[in-house]
Structure formats: structure tokens, C-alpha cells
Design a protein around this motif. Structure first.
Motif, PDB file in Angstrom:
ATOM      1  N   PRO A  24       0.809  -1.228   0.000  1.00 46.13           N
ATOM      2  CA  PRO A  24       0.000   0.000   0.000  1.00 46.13           C
ATOM      3  C   PRO A  24       0.839   1.274   0.000  1.00 46.13           C
ATOM      4  O   PRO A  24       0.520   2.229  -0.707  1.00 46.13           O
ATOM      5  CB  PRO A  24      -0.820  -0.137   1.290  1.00 46.13           C
ATOM      6  CG  PRO A  24      -0.933  -1.598   1.510  1.00 46.13           C
ATOM      7  CD  PRO A  24       0.367  -2.170   1.045  1.00 46.13           C
ATOM      8  N   PRO A 418      -8.773   3.247   1.367  1.00 41.71           N
ATOM      9  CA  PRO A 418      -7.317   3.378   1.521  1.00 41.71           C
ATOM     10  C   PRO A 418      -6.888   4.794   1.889  1.00 41.71           C
ATOM     11  O   PRO A 418      -5.732   5.019   2.224  1.00 41.71           O
ATOM     12  CB  PRO A 418      -6.787   2.982   0.134  1.00 41.71           C
ATOM     13  CG  PRO A 418      -7.931   3.171  -0.802  1.00 41.71           C
ATOM     14  CD  PRO A 418      -9.153   2.873  -0.006  1.00 41.71           C
ATOM     15  N   THR A 438      -9.565  -5.550   1.930  1.00 41.02           N
ATOM     16  CA  THR A 438     -10.379  -4.890   0.908  1.00 41.02           C
ATOM     17  C   THR A 438     -11.244  -5.894   0.162  1.00 41.02           C
ATOM     18  O   THR A 438     -12.449  -5.679  -0.023  1.00 41.02           O
ATOM     19  CB  THR A 438      -9.485  -4.130  -0.084  1.00 41.02           C
ATOM     20  OG1 THR A 438      -8.730  -3.136   0.622  1.00 41.02           O
ATOM     21  CG2 THR A 438     -10.314  -3.448  -1.166  1.00 41.02           C
TER      22      THR A 438
END
Length: 462
Positions: A24, A418, A438
Motif C-alpha cells: 500500500p 485506503p 479490501t
């Protein structure tokens, strides 16, 4: 072109993290940087990033000191009674554990801060999930959805933003929505029951003795927000828990850990109540409150410098992970806003609303709030897009207050965005990959948002 590139940037980011092709942090930084160059504004990338970092710096500071503060409170035993109560209810039944996760997250969410909710919930529930080999994404998903519904409280943020953006009273938005939000929370509990039954079917119902056999007494468990690990107590060492057969020793927090401060329990309770009161009353900025609170908690509970340094070091990993993720997200939001992609995406959506949907703009707003609050910050949605939707609604005779009420329906999904710093606290403490979280949560959270919106329509709130 900016509209297409904006959607393409978001889609690329989500696909890469869900397929685990990038971390991420790397995706939040590199993908927007690349698209900034595609847009032809690579020379301004530095300005966009600095603007994004400047905007999120207070949030990063708040999270850093909130993690330290609540980590210390977990260390000293403030939440042990909550943990014991949850353990009494959950025992070793996966169904009860998942429902207990939803209940705990909903109750703790009353303070209006997602990071606090996730730190307390994961600290209490992680050892149970780990010992029974339950799915960690079930824990993170249920906690995020429960917190998302409760995030609509006037002091949680979205409702206040909607009221500010449309110059309305927050109570006029929130109070009529209470029945619909209650239905949403009930749906989360029902969903937790269903997911819990699925886990029970997969794992069976263990007795606490069997759980302890599977998890040796020397196993280490998470005791708090980065507060390190302490050995789980051996069977028979479970002081303070109910005396059901075999229940001794099955706990998430070691009742004999050296950091406990039982003589300071009520001081810590009063300090936490005062901190949350000051936060709700807005006596000082939240980052300043947590900074002062963390300093005071460390000084009183650990007056010796080596002990203070040990506590700070114990929480350093989570502080670094979360603050790093926040600043990486600042690159993403900075490029989205700086290049104008957000504005063009919003205009495109509003332009493409069919004329026949005008009288139903409240429902349209509610439906749009689900993806839009996921793909952008609450500030971007409520201050950038909501006024445009409200103006379109008023042109068709739809009151602005109904548009505002519908706009908070997307919060159950928003809390797993996010771009929400708190979600990184959740997945980080639970040791869950963000992409796994997710994939699991999006469908259920979107359904929860639709349930809230549908209930609002049925009750005549919209």
C-alpha cells in the motif's frame, strides 16, 4: 481526459494492492506520481505532495500520539475489565466471538475516533481469533463496518462536515437518521452472526481447555497497540476471569504483566474521560490533546525514564507504520486534488445524472456517496461534491437537509477506504494484508450502506 485518468489511477491502485503486486505505501506514492507525469504536471508534483502532507500532518500527529496514549492505557490495564467482559460472553465459540467483535467496536465507537476503536477492539479480540485459528479478515471487516455506521455520530466527522458544507444544523441531519442507522447497525450484527456461524461450521466449537491445548502456555499474544508481546499465562493463572471450568488462563491480556498499574486505575479512567470530553467539546485541537495526554500518561504511570523509553519503544513500530501510511496517502490525495482530477470526476458524475432522477436526488446522493466517499476523503466529498448535488436537488424541489442525510449513508464503506488513516491501524494491528481486507469487506460494507439508505427511504426520512 482528467476524468478518465482519475478513474484509471484509482482503479490501478486498487487492482495492484488487491493482487498484492505492490505494498500500500509503495502504491500510494508511485501510482499517483506516475499519473501526475501522464497528466503533464510532473513539474508540480513536489507542490502537490507538500500540500497533501500539510493537510494530513495534523492527522498523522494525532494518530502517532493516540497510538502511544491508548497503547499505554492498554499496558497499564485500563481496558482489562472490557476484555474480561468480552471473554465471558465469547468463551471459545467463533459465532460469539464475531458478534462480540461487532458489539465491542460499536460501543467503543461512541468516542468518535476510528483509530481508538480499532486499537481497543483488536487488542481485545486478536488473541481469541489467533488461538482459535479464526479468519482475521472477518475481525477487521466486522469492526470496520460497525465503526462505519457509528462514524455518523455528529462528533464523528461526516455529519458535521455535511452540516457545515450546506449550512445546516447537525442535529437536523443526524436525529431523523437514527432509525435508519439503527437498522444498519442491526444488519452489521446479523452479518456478524452469519459470518460467525460460517466460522463455527469451519472450526467447530472448542472448549477453553481444548483451545489452551492448541495454544501452549508459552505462546505469545498481542497485548496492545504495538506494546510488544508478553507470554500468555499458563492454565490456572487467569486471575480476574470467571471461574468456569477450564476458563483459567484463556485471555488476551496477561493479568500479571509488569506494566499494570492497578493503584492508578481511576486516575487513568478520569484522564481518559477528560481527554475524550475535551475532544468532543473541542477545547483544544485533537493532536494537541493526545500529545498532552500521552505525555501525562507516561509521566504518571512510568515516572522512571527507562520505563518511559521502554513504553515508547514498544509502540514505535505501530507509530512508524501508521504515520508512514498517512504521509504516503498524502501523495495520493495531493495529486488527485492538485491536478484537478477530483473536480473533473465529480463534475462528470453530476452531469451524467439523468434528468428524470432529479426528484429523487436524495437517493441519488446516497448511492453516489458509497463509491465517492471510498475513493476520496470526506473533506473532498462533503465540501467539494455535496454542495453541487444539493444545488441540483434544490432545483427539483428536494430539500438540502434530505441531501445531507443521504450523504452519510456511505460511511460503512468509507471506513475501509485506503484514504482513511485509521484503517491502517486496524489492519496493521491485526496483521492483515490491506488487499485481503479490501477483497473481503467491500461487498459487505457496500451492502450495509445500501441497507441504511433503503431504511431511510422506507421510513420516509428521505
Amino acid at each position: 481526459m482528467l476524468t478518465i485518468l482519475g478513474f484509471a489511477m484509482i482503479a490501478t491502485f486498487l487492482v495492484l494492492i488487491m493482487l498484492k503486486k505492490m505494498s500500500p505505501i509503495a502504491a500510494l506514492v508511485l501510482i499517483p506520481a506516475l499519473f501526475c507525469v501522464f497528466v503533464g504536471k510532473g513539474a508540480h508534483l513536489g507542490d502537490y505532495v507538500i500540500d497533501g502532507v500539510t493537510g494530513l500532518a495534523p492527522t498523522a500527529a494525532m494518530l502517532m500520539f493516540a497510538i502511544v496514549y491508548f497503547g499505554v492505557m492498554i499496558d497499564v490495564g485500563l481496558f482489562d475489565p472490557v476484555v474480561r467482559g468480552i471473554l465471558r460472553f465469547c468463551k471459545a465459540d467463533p459465532l460469539r466471538i464475531v458478534v462480540g467483535t461487532a458489539l465491542l467496536a460499536a460501543i467503543v465507537s461512541l468516542d468518535g475516533d476510528g483509530s481508538t476503536t480499532f486499537m481497543i477492539t483488536v487488542s481485545a479480540m486478536y488473541p481469541l481469533y489467533k488461538r482459535l485459528k479464526m479468519s482475521m479478515v472477518v475481525m477487521t471487516g466486522v469492526a470496520a463496518m460497525a465503526n462505519g455506521v457509528m462514524n455518523t455520530l455528529p462528533w464523528g466527522g461526516p455529519t458535521a462536515r455535511a452540516a457545515t458544507a450546506l449550512k445546516l444544523d447537525a442535529s437536523d441531519i443526524f436525529v431523523p437518521m437514527i432509525p435508519a442507522l439503527a437498522v444498519g447497525l442491526l444488519f452489521v450484527l446479523v452479518l456478524a452472526y452469519v459470518l460467525g456461524r460460517r466460522e463455527r461450521k469451519r472450526l467447530g466449537v472448542l472448549t477453553l481447555d481444548e483451545a489452551l491445548v492448541e495454544a501452549p502456555a508459552t505462546e505469545t499474544v498481542l497485548v496492545g497497540a504495538g506494546s510488544g508481546r508478553t507470554p500468555a499465562p499458563a492454565a490456572g493463572a487467569g486471575a480476574g476471569l470467571p471461574e468456569a471450568p477450564g476458563e483459567e488462563g484463556f485471555q488476551g491480556l496477561d493479568p500479571e504483566r509488569a506494566t499494570l498499574r492497578p493503584k492508578l486505575y481511576w486516575f487513568n479512567v478520569l484522564l481518559t474521560v477528560a481527554l475524550l470530553t475535551a475532544m468532543i467539546m473541542e477545547w483544544l485541537p485533537i493532536p494537541v490533546l493526545f500529545l498532552l495526554g500521552a505525555a501525562l500518561a507516561l509521566t504518571v504511570n512510568f515516572p522512571h525514564m527507562p520505563d518511559q523509553k521502554a513504553r515508547i519503544a514498544a509502540h514505535a513500530e505501530n507509530v512508524l507504520n501508521v504515520s508512514g501510511m498517512v504521509f504516503a496517502a498524502a501523495v495520493f490525495t495531493g495529486v488527485l486534488q492538485g491536478t484537478g482530477m477530483v473536480d473533473h470526476m465529480a463534475e462528470w458524475l453530476v452531469r451524467n445524472i439523468p434528468d428524470g432522477m432529479g426528484p429523487h436526488m436524495a437517493l441519488v446522493t446516497g448511492v453516489l456517496s458509497i463509491p465517492l466517499t471510498y475513493f476520496m476523503s470526506n473533506d473532498g466529498f462533503y465540501f467539494g461534491i455535496l454542495p453541487v448535488l444539493a444545488e441540483a436537488g434544490q432545483a427539483h424541489g428536494v430539500p438540502a437537509v434530505e441531501i445531507a442525510r443521504a450523504s452519510i449513508a456511505g460511511q460503512p464503506l468509507h471506513m475501509s477506504s485506503p484514504l482513511v488513516p485509521a484503517v491502517y491501524v486496524l489492519v496493521g494491528m491485526a496483521k492483515v494484508e490491506f488487499g485481503d481486507h479490501t477483497r473481503f469487506v467491500v461487498k459487505w460494507a457496500a451492502l450495509t450502506s445500501l441497507v441504511v439508505l433503503g431504511a431511510a427511504a422506507v421510513f420516509g426520512i428521505l
